[in-house]
Design an enzyme around this catalytic site. Structure first.
Site, PDB file in Angstrom:
ATOM      1  CB  CYS A  89      -0.961  -0.053   1.193  1.00 19.01           C
ATOM      2  SG  CYS A  89      -2.324   1.123   1.063  1.00 19.01           S
ATOM      3  CG  HIS A 198      -3.197  -3.663   3.519  1.00 22.79           C
ATOM      4  ND1 HIS A 198      -2.325  -2.906   4.272  1.00 22.79           N
ATOM      5  CD2 HIS A 198      -3.803  -2.808   2.671  1.00 22.79           C
ATOM      6  CE1 HIS A 198      -2.421  -1.633   3.902  1.00 22.79           C
ATOM      7  NE2 HIS A 198      -3.312  -1.547   2.930  1.00 22.79           N
ATOM      8  CD  GLU A 200      -0.506  -5.397   6.089  1.00 27.30           C
ATOM      9  OE1 GLU A 200      -0.383  -5.992   5.011  1.00 27.30           O
ATOM     10  OE2 GLU A 200      -0.793  -4.183   6.157  1.00 27.30           O
TER      11      GLU A 200
END
Lengths: 227, 749
Positions: A89, A198, A200
């Site tokens: 991002c 994302h 994560e």
């Protein structure tokens, strides 16, 4: 082989997903090392994650200030020597601004910030960050951004497509109007990957829509073992 | 520009008869007289400005205080309360040495003037309240109300407010885990923007807003002070004070989430290192409030050198510096030995930090400006001893009785399967009940990695740490229509709904924060609504065992003589020992039995059906059933512990029909239901204390319900392509989704 690989996670003022990125690194079995934006050192880490957020507030243009930070200068030099680097991002925006990846990320076509569980297709598994996937895998990873529309000139897009440098592509609806549904790309050598989604936030069923992000962090550990 | 002469204490003493514009500042004759009596002289311009903001309705709660006392004086027994009402936010023990602090606050008026910044700084302000307690903010929620969806100004407000809530929260890195959006013509000129923040702290990190220890330094942290927000809490920007003829600055503050983000990280470092002895955020009334409150709650004295305050605009007068509401600022009390370390850590984060004064034992708040004294007042007189009004309140019998008499019984009801199906589809697609996805997609719900449930589930659920299975659940609910019909019962129903939502995810409800949105307190009919709502809320909190820990009152939500529907918005916090056992609201598997818990009565007055289908509001709201709510919550929390349920969804607006539609759409799994009795009442009544659950073990759920005296019956099964009501109608899931999700994008794009 070292007992544990050390993966750096950069914190700029305004970084938001740095804790999440560090958690994902640990979940994959590596040690997460915090890197401070103002320090011109990478503390000998084996790989680096540039996390999501709004570095320095991003009031000028996403990533435009971060590229001039001392730590990014170190990362650019190390990446050119083969250090695995993942930009997520805002990290992807920093990689484009710093010239490690081509193109740019501009305001979403819908003009709104978009947070949704996004389907993606894995297009390239020869990078340091994607070897645990198979080409054609369909995965679900959250996107959340206001400036994620990937654009580049026609020649660059052609080159990315021709050289299989598109790593992830949006499926089931393009959230931001990115050219060719591009969600993530790599550099020519395959050590640098940038993506808007994302991973994560997709490492644990309890807190994410899937665990489809975990292989990204596991892949880099394999790549480091191979070295 | 000629410098304006500064009105010092010395000058005030020498000119006792100088006329002062106290009325323009919103102070009454007797209030002005009291200020002169407190000071023993006329106030200086700066003092007058400070009293006017500190004694404003917003800061002093002068109209609401006598009613809010009910929450503090006779609270329900709760072992969880660590800090109750009166501090920046209440603090609740959640076990494992952790505490949670949460609060909801309004930013209604600024959001109407400037929707983006008004909403953004509403989020910023409540986040600083939570930080001030020593907590790391971990999530936000928002409760929004606008005029009717197709009214001319609604689009400007919706798009601006949603972008502002999202823009600030997203840049701050706080997940938005839920809330509500409502539309009603009474909010046309008075949108409601209520923001909630929740934070977590280890017990030992609790901070208090006190300036203790004479000789300790007063340090201002964060953004530079500018002219933005002056007059935010009163009418300061009056012509009388604009002697320099400067252009009028907006009285809405301008937010900078990036500055707030680094301020949060920096303050948490300072707390963890034990470097501050007290801290207060700068919100409404700016430095006036922060200095007088910390001094009043500490050792009672403080001296501030105002010319040390870093300014964005160097020409600001002391009065402007004292009342500026520039955002992203905190006031810290620091021992002299720690000042160096504090300044150093702030510099590392790029946070501006300046020693602006020190704590004294004088019992006076003394403010200097270039060596001259411009304020010398007892801080308690500003912060705590403001005026208290016993405003008259009267039930407007004629209006209220004719409203109660106009029940929904006269409205034509759908009488066959096709009519029921059409009504259901219109309700599903109405702005009232349609999917909020267009709004919630603009909010980051993932950041920080702890979000276990977010919208559209019944409550937001956040895990408190990577190494912990413990979590909190939060729901924020209000129903202005019910409160309009009966403010006492309406407030209790709002609490009931939030309490039920927390229980439905499997959490134990613990505590309440309330945001009370009303019209003008000077109207006895509005004041009656307020008195009734607070009385109802205090009673219900005692029955449910959930103390009010803090909150906010917003009056004057009215345009001309027309007030908004009285709208108490209630936040309930719950705790769940193991977040892995939380219960989602959507059906997750086919072949499950669906049970309806709770009794259903014919209660359609004030319902979504009456409003959407007939634009009717009248009669009595559904009966309040607090004992039944407790029983239902006991079933839910116990069922969660035993992993007995695969889904649970509370019944509220739109009744069983809407609950089934949502459970099907969230999970992407359809259902077949068998309706006992009058299908219209069964589908659309809004009787309280009900929920649907899905399970593979019907007998166990029935036994558990019986144990807690909760009625329970099997009403259907999961697993079809659509929602089917036996013998009446079927709707395809795709059609439901299209109806539900198309509305807001079509209206607001």
């Amino acid at each position: 082989m070292p007992a544990t690989f050390r993966v750096g996670v950069v914190t700029f003022p305004g970084s938001l997903d740095d804790r999440d990125a560090a958690r994902a690194v640990r979940a994959a079995g590596a040690e997460a090392v915090s890197l401070w934006h103002g320090d011109a050192t990478l503390h000998g880490v084996d790989a680096v994650v540039l996390p999501g957020g709004f570095s320095y507030g991003d009031y000028l243009r996403a990533g435009a200030i971060a590229r001039f930070s001392p730590v990014v200068a170190e990362i650019v030099a190390a990446a050119n020597d083969g250090l695995p680097v993942l930009g997520i991002c805002n990290g992807f925006q920093v990689l484009c601004e710093s010239g490690l990846l081509p193109g740019a990320l501009i305001r979403n076509a819908g003009l709104h910030f978009v947070c949704r569980d996004q389907r993606l297709r894995v297009e390239c598994t020869t990078t340091r960050w994607t070897s645990h996937y198979a080409v054609g895998d369909e995965i679900v990873i959250p996107v959340k951004h206001g400036e994620g529309r990937y654009v580049a000139d026609a020649a660059t897009i052609d080159e990315l497509e021709r050289d299989a440098r598109v790593v992830f592509r949006y499926l089931g609806g393009n959230p931001n109007g990115a050219l060719n549904d591009i969600a993530g790309i790599r550099n020519a050598a395959g050590n640098v990957v940038g993506l808007m989604p994302h991973p994560e936030h997709a490492i644990e069923a309890l807190t994410g829509p899937s665990i489809d992000g975990l292989p990204m962090f596991a892949s880099v550990i394999d790549a480091l073992v191979a070295v | 520009m000629t410098p304006t002469p500064i009105d010092t204490v010395e000058h005030a003493e020498a000119t006792p008869d100088q006329a002062q514009p106290f009325a323009e500042l919103g102070l009454k004759d007797d209030e002005y007289a009291r200020i002169r009596e407190i000071l023993g002289r006329r106030p200086t311009d700066s003092e007058l400005a400070m009293y006017s903001v500190m004694w404003s309705e917003h800061c002093s709660y002068k109209s609401s205080k006598v009613h809010l006392r009910q929450f503090a004086e006779d609270p329900p027994a709760s072992e969880a309360m660590l800090v109750g009402m009166g501090e920046n936010a209440g603090v609740v023990d959640v076990g494992d040495g952790l505490a949670v602090t949460f609060k909801v606050e309004s930013h209604n008026h600024p959001s109407y003037v400037e929707p983006y910044q008004g909403a953004a700084t509403g989020v910023g302000g409540i986040v600083r309240d939570i930080l001030t307690m020593g907590a790391r903010p971990i999530a936000v929620m928002d409760s929004l109300r606008f005029g009717d969806a197709d009214a001319p100004d609604t689009k400007r407000l919706v798009t601006g407010v949603v972008a502002g809530v999202g823009g600030y929260g997203n840049c701050l890195g706080l997940p938005n885990i839920g809330g509500e959006v409502g539309f009603d013509p009474t909010y046309r000129g008075n949108p409601l923007v209520n923001a909630l923040c929740v934070g977590v702290l280890p017990h030992e990190r609790l901070q208090l807003a006190q300036a203790k220890g004479p000789g300790n330094k007063v340090v201002l942290l964060g953004a530079l002070t500018g002219r933005d927000g002056i007059g935010g809490v009163s009418v300061l920007a009056s012509a009388t004070f604009e002697e320099e003829g400067e252009s009028k600055r907006p009285s809405v503050q301008v937010g900078d989430p990036f500055t707030e983000k680094i301020l949060i990280e920096c303050c948490l470092e300072l707390f963890d290192a034990g470097l501050v002895t007290g801290i207060q955020d700068l919100g409404g009334a700016g430095l006036s409030c922060a200095t007088s409150e910390t001094a009043s709650h500490g050792d009672g004295g403080m001296q501030v050198d105002l010319d040390k305050v870093p300014l964005r605009e160097p020409s600001m007068s002391p009065l402007e510096v004292l009342t500026s509401e520039s955002q992203e600022r905190m006031l810290a009390i620091v021992e002299p030995a720690n000042v160096g370390a504090v300044l150093e850590r702030c510099a590392r984060w790029g946070v501006v930090s300046t020693v602006i004064g020190e704590v004294t034992g004088s019992g006076r708040l003394v403010v200097k400006w270039h060596g001259e004294t411009v304020v010398d007042a007892p801080p308690g007189s500003l912060a705590d001893d403001g005026p208290v009004y016993h405003r008259p309140f009267v039930r407007p019998d004629d209006a209220q009785d004719s409203l109660a008499g106009d029940t929904s019984a006269r409205l034509p009801r759908p009488s066959n399967g096709d009519e029921l199906r059409d009504a259901l589809l219109r309700l599903v697609a109405s702005p009232e009940l349609c999917s909020r996805r267009w709004v919630t997609e603009q909010y980051d719900r993932y950041v920080l990695g702890g979000t276990v449930l977010a919208m559209p589930h019944d409550s937001g659920v956040v895990r408190l740490g990577d190494d912990s299975s413990r979590g909190i659940a939060l729901s924020l609910d209000g129903n202005g229509r019910f409160a309009r019909l009966d403010p006492h019962d309406g407030a209790q129903l709002a609490l009931s709904e939030a309490y039920r939502n927390v229980a439905c995810v499997g959490a134990q409800p613990l505590a309440v924060s309330d945001c009370l949105n009303f019209g003008s307190p000077e109207d006895p009919a509005v004041m009656w609504q307020f008195a009734e709502a607070t009385r109802g809320l205090a009673e219900a909190c005692r029955v449910l065992g959930t103390p009010v820990t803090g909150g906010n009152v917003s009056f004057y939500n009215q345009t001309g003589a027309t007030a908004i529907n009285p709208t108490p918005v209630i936040g309930v916090l719950g705790v769940i020992a193991d977040v892995a056992r939380r219960i989602p609201s959507g059906f997750t598997a086919a072949g499950q039995q669906i049970l309806l818990l709770g009794d259903t009565e014919d209660e359609l007055d004030g319902s979504a059906w009456a409003w959407v289908e007939h634009h009717h509001l009248g009669g009595r709201p559904p009966a309040v059933r607090l004992a039944a709510e407790r029983g239902l919550a006991a079933v839910m929390t116990e069922a969660a512990t035993l992993s007995m349920l695969t889904a649970a969804h509370d019944l509220s607006e739109g009744g069983l029909a809407q609950a089934l539609v949502e459970a099907c759409l969230v999970g992407g799994i359809g259902a077949t239901v068998q309706i006992p009795g009058d299908p219209f009442v069964a589908l659309f009544s809004e009787t309280a204390a009900r929920a649907i659950v899905a399970t593979h073990d019907v007998d166990a759920v029935l036994a558990l319900a019986a144990k807690h005296h909760v009625a329970a019956s099997v009403v259907g099964q999961t697993g079809r392509q659509g929602l089917s009501v036996d013998g009446l109608f079927t709707v395809d899931l795709d059609e439901l989704r299209e109806q539900s999700e198309g509305t807001l994008p079509a209206l607001f794009g």
